[in-house]
Scaffold this motif. Structure first.
Motif: not given
Length: 297
Positions: A13-22, A133-141, A224-226, A265-271
Motif C-alpha cells: 500500500x506504499x508504506x515503504x515509499x511514504x516512509x522513505x519520502x518522510x 504517542x506516535x504520529x500515525x499515518x495509515x496508507x490505503x490503496x 507529502x507537505x501535508x 524495503x520494497x521502495x525504489x524510485x519511480x514515476x
C-alpha cells in the motif's frame, strides 16, 4: 520530546515509499518492519527486543506488558547490541547490525526521531498512537490496485493468524467475517476481504491520519507537505528536491518487487503517476469488477 512516526497500511500500500519520502528531510531514522515475523527484516532483537508470533500481531493495553518496554527502546533509538550479537547467524546479520546500530546511535546524538515503517502494525495502529504517542499515518490503496499487486506477486493471507488472536477478535469483531475463507484457494477473494476488513478498522481508530496512496502518488508534493505537517517535520528545499527526484524517476523494466539495501524495503524510485496508470495490470475486466463488488461499502 518530539513524537516518533509510524507509517502503516496493508503490505503493498506504499508504506515503504511514504516512509522513505518522510525520511528525506533528514529528521528521522528509518526503521523497517520490526513486527515482520520473517527474518529479514523482522526478528531483529537489536531493533525490537520482543518475540513476534503472528503476521499482523495485535497489540493493545491487555498485552502491552510484553510490547511497551521493547517499543519504547525502539522509538528512543536504543539499540540492543548484546541481544543482536547473540542472534546473528550470517554476514548479512552482522552488516545489518552495524548499519542499524550506527543509525540509532547517530540519530540519538543528533536528536532525530524514529520512523517505523511497518505494515504489520496496521491493526494495532491505535495502540501506537495512544500508548507510544506516535504520529500515525495509515496508507490505503485503491482495492483493485492492491489486489492486483498481491496477485502479481503470488501472495496470499492466512486468516487463522488473525482469528487465533483473541484480543484482536474481541476488539475488532469484523475479523470474524474472514473465517469462511480459511483454507480457501481463492486468493483474489481473500485479498479483497482483508482490504475491506482493514479499511473498516482503520476508519474508526483514534489518532490515525488515513491517507490515500493513490492521491499521494497522483500529486506527491502537496500530499507529502501535508504529511510532513502532520508528522511535525520541517518541509525544506532539500526534502522537496529529493521527493521530486524520487517520484519522477523514469520507469524501468517492469518489476513488481525489488529489494534495496540492508533495510530490505520494497521502495525504489519511480514515476508515481505512471505507476498509477499500470496498477491494475494482470487483472481481467471481470476480475476488476469482482474486486469492486467485494470491497464495496
Amino acid at each position: 520530546m518530539n513524537p516518533p512516526v509510524l507509517v502503516t497500511g496493508l503490505p503493498r500500500s506504499g508504506t515503504s515509499w511514504t516512509g522513505k519520502m518522510l525520511a528525506a528531510g533528514g529528521e528521522l531514522v528509518y526503521v523497517n518492519e520490526p513486527l515482520n515475523p520473517q527474518h529479514p527484516p523482522g526478528r531483529s532483537p537489536g531493533v525490537l527486543r520482543a518475540h513476534v508470533t503472528h503476521r499482523f500481531q495485535y497489540i493493545c493495553d491487555d498485552n502491552a506488558d510484553a510490547w511497551l518496554p521493547a517499543f519504547r527502546d525502539t522509538v528512543a533509538l536504543r539499540y540492543r547490541w548484546a541481544a543482536q550479537l547473540r542472534a546473528n547467524r550470517t554476514p548479512y546479520d552482522l552488516a545489518r547490525m552495524i548499519r542499524y546500530g550506527a543509525a540509532f546511535g547517530l540519530g540519538r546524538l543528533t536528536g532525530r526521531r524514529a520512523l517505523l515503517d511497518d505494515p504489520f502494525a496496521v491493526l494495532s495502529a491505535g495502540w501506537f498512537a495512544t500508548r507510544l504517542g506516535c504520529r500515525v499515518i495509515a496508507l490505503v490503496r485503491d482495492p483493485v490496485a492492491f489486489v492486483a499487486s498481491w496477485q502479481r506477486l503470488g501472495w496470499t493471507v492466512y486468516f487463522h493468524e488473525l482469528l487465533e488472536q483473541p484480543l484482536l477478535v474481541r476488539d475488532h469483531p469484523e475479523v470474524e467475517l474472514l473465517r469462511p475463507l480459511i483454507g480457501s484457494q481463492d486468493r483474489l477473494a481473500k485479498a479483497a476481504a482483508l482490504w475491506r476488513v482493514t479499511r473498516t478498522i482503520l476508519s474508526r481508530l483514534p489518532g490515525i491520519h488515513v491517507t490515500s496512496y493513490d492521491d499521494l502518488a497522483a500529486d506527491p508534493l502537496p500530499g507529502f507537505r501535508t504529511l510532513y505537517d502532520h508528522a511535525g517535520l520541517t518541509w525544506t528545499p532539500a526534502a522537496e528536491r529529493r521527493i521530486t527526484h524520487a517520484c519522477t524517476a523514469p520507469t524501468g523494466p517492469a518489476r513488481s518487487f525489488a529489494w534495496t539495501g540492508l533495510s530490505r524495503t520494497a521502495y525504489r524510485p519511480m514515476d508515481s503517476r505512471q505507476a498509477l496508470r499500470t496498477a491494475a495490470r494482470g487483472l481481467t475486466p471481470a476480475e476488476i469488477a469482482r474486486v469492486r463488488a467485494l470491497t464495496a461499502a
